[in-house]
Design a protein around this motif. Sequence first.
Motif, PDB file in Angstrom:
ATOM      1  N   ASP A 158       0.766  -1.055  -0.111  1.00  0.00           N
ATOM      2  CA  ASP A 158      -0.042  -0.097  -0.039  1.00  0.00           C
ATOM      3  C   ASP A 158       0.788   1.291   0.101  1.00  0.00           C
ATOM      4  OD1 ASP A 158      -2.378  -1.396  -0.122  1.00  0.00           O
ATOM      5  OD2 ASP A 158      -2.731  -1.278   2.167  1.00  0.00           O
ATOM      6  N   SER A 159       1.920   1.218   0.734  1.00  0.00           N
ATOM      7  CA  SER A 159       2.778   2.563   1.111  1.00  0.00           C
ATOM      8  C   SER A 159       4.016   2.150   1.411  1.00  0.00           C
ATOM      9  CB  SER A 159       2.175   3.433   1.872  1.00  0.00           C
ATOM     10  OG  SER A 159       3.127   4.321   2.360  1.00  0.00           O
ATOM     11  N   THR A 160       5.112   2.278   0.549  1.00  0.00           N
ATOM     12  CA  THR A 160       6.337   2.056   1.365  1.00  0.00           C
ATOM     13  C   THR A 160       6.890   2.967   2.473  1.00  0.00           C
ATOM     14  OG1 THR A 160       7.485   3.635  -0.441  1.00  0.00           O
ATOM     15  CG2 THR A 160       7.391   1.275  -1.345  1.00  0.00           C
ATOM     16  N   ASN A 161       6.450   4.020   2.652  1.00  0.00           N
ATOM     17  CA  ASN A 161       6.772   4.983   3.572  1.00  0.00           C
ATOM     18  C   ASN A 161       6.135   4.352   4.875  1.00  0.00           C
ATOM     19  OD1 ASN A 161       8.348   6.971   2.492  1.00  0.00           O
ATOM     20  ND2 ASN A 161       7.149   8.603   3.500  1.00  0.00           N
ATOM     21  N   ALA A 162       4.875   3.927   4.884  1.00  0.00           N
ATOM     22  CA  ALA A 162       4.015   3.532   6.124  1.00  0.00           C
ATOM     23  C   ALA A 162       4.922   2.005   6.465  1.00  0.00           C
ATOM     24  CB  ALA A 162       2.903   3.095   5.658  1.00  0.00           C
ATOM     25  N   ASP A 163       5.266   1.280   5.529  1.00  0.00           N
ATOM     26  CA  ASP A 163       5.895  -0.014   5.721  1.00  0.00           C
ATOM     27  C   ASP A 163       7.136   0.148   6.450  1.00  0.00           C
ATOM     28  OD1 ASP A 163       3.934  -1.172   4.501  1.00  0.00           O
ATOM     29  OD2 ASP A 163       4.932  -1.794   2.772  1.00  0.00           O
ATOM     30  N   VAL A 164       8.194   1.261   5.986  1.00  0.00           N
ATOM     31  CA  VAL A 164       9.439   1.530   6.579  1.00  0.00           C
ATOM     32  C   VAL A 164       9.254   2.226   7.845  1.00  0.00           C
ATOM     33  CG1 VAL A 164      11.551   2.697   6.219  1.00  0.00           C
ATOM     34  CG2 VAL A 164      10.544   1.536   4.352  1.00  0.00           C
TER      35      VAL A 164
END
Length: 260
Positions: free
Chosen positions: A25-31
């Motif tokens: 969904d979102s690389t930022n949210a995952d990281v």
Amino acid sequence: MPIPAAGYPLAAAHSPRVQVVETTDSTNADVIAAVAADPEGWPHLSLLVTDDQRAGRGRLDRSWTAPAGTALAVSVVVDAAMVPIAQRGWIPLVAGAAMTRAVRAQLTGHGGTAELKWPNDVLVDGGKICGILAEVVPGAADTVVVGAGVNTRMSRADLPVTTATSFAAIGAESDDDRLLADYLEDLGKMLSRLVHDDVERVHSEIEKLCVTVGKEVTVAMPDGSTLQGTATRLDRDGRLVVDAGTIETVVSAGDVVHVR
């Protein structure tokens, strides 16, 4: 599901951790979640990358989506602990400058000019090819996650707005590994300059890349007001200085439109 980073050997030479996922969904949210759970597992310049991000976010909480396989979404961990607090506002601009140069290198032999739009959009011949969003990890103020979305293989018909562009739309090919490697290398160098308080060099380099400087602009301010004038320079903190005719206004946040 994580995928081995074998497809990004050049990027891996500049990063302690390159994690590739088929979709998210979102690389930022995952990281951000990963760093919060395991900070030692995500050291400086670690990254997560995919070409299928389903619910990305841009500045001002805008959504960012693209058909699978047509755009590169990458989020990089920045350890800001050694960056003087007064200089941390430069981090998003440094990322924009690094990506501008990485995109510019991809265009060698293809034509097209990559430029930085304040604060950190990358334009090619006036069209937006990349947007960047920097976020502080909650509970870890010294760690910043910098997300970037690059339109790589998006056809002109798939571009979300008329002001956007992509490598494919201008007839260029993107070497994703080289793009990431160049981005990481430049990002690391410029962050090091901030660590060593060489802000004058950072300021000079970014101002030279920034096509907004010298433009007539309209700025939608966070309070809902609108500012019109000439963007004359960046101040020492990376903020945009706009001459509205009778007074200079320093803009730290806002949606900038180039009038001409």
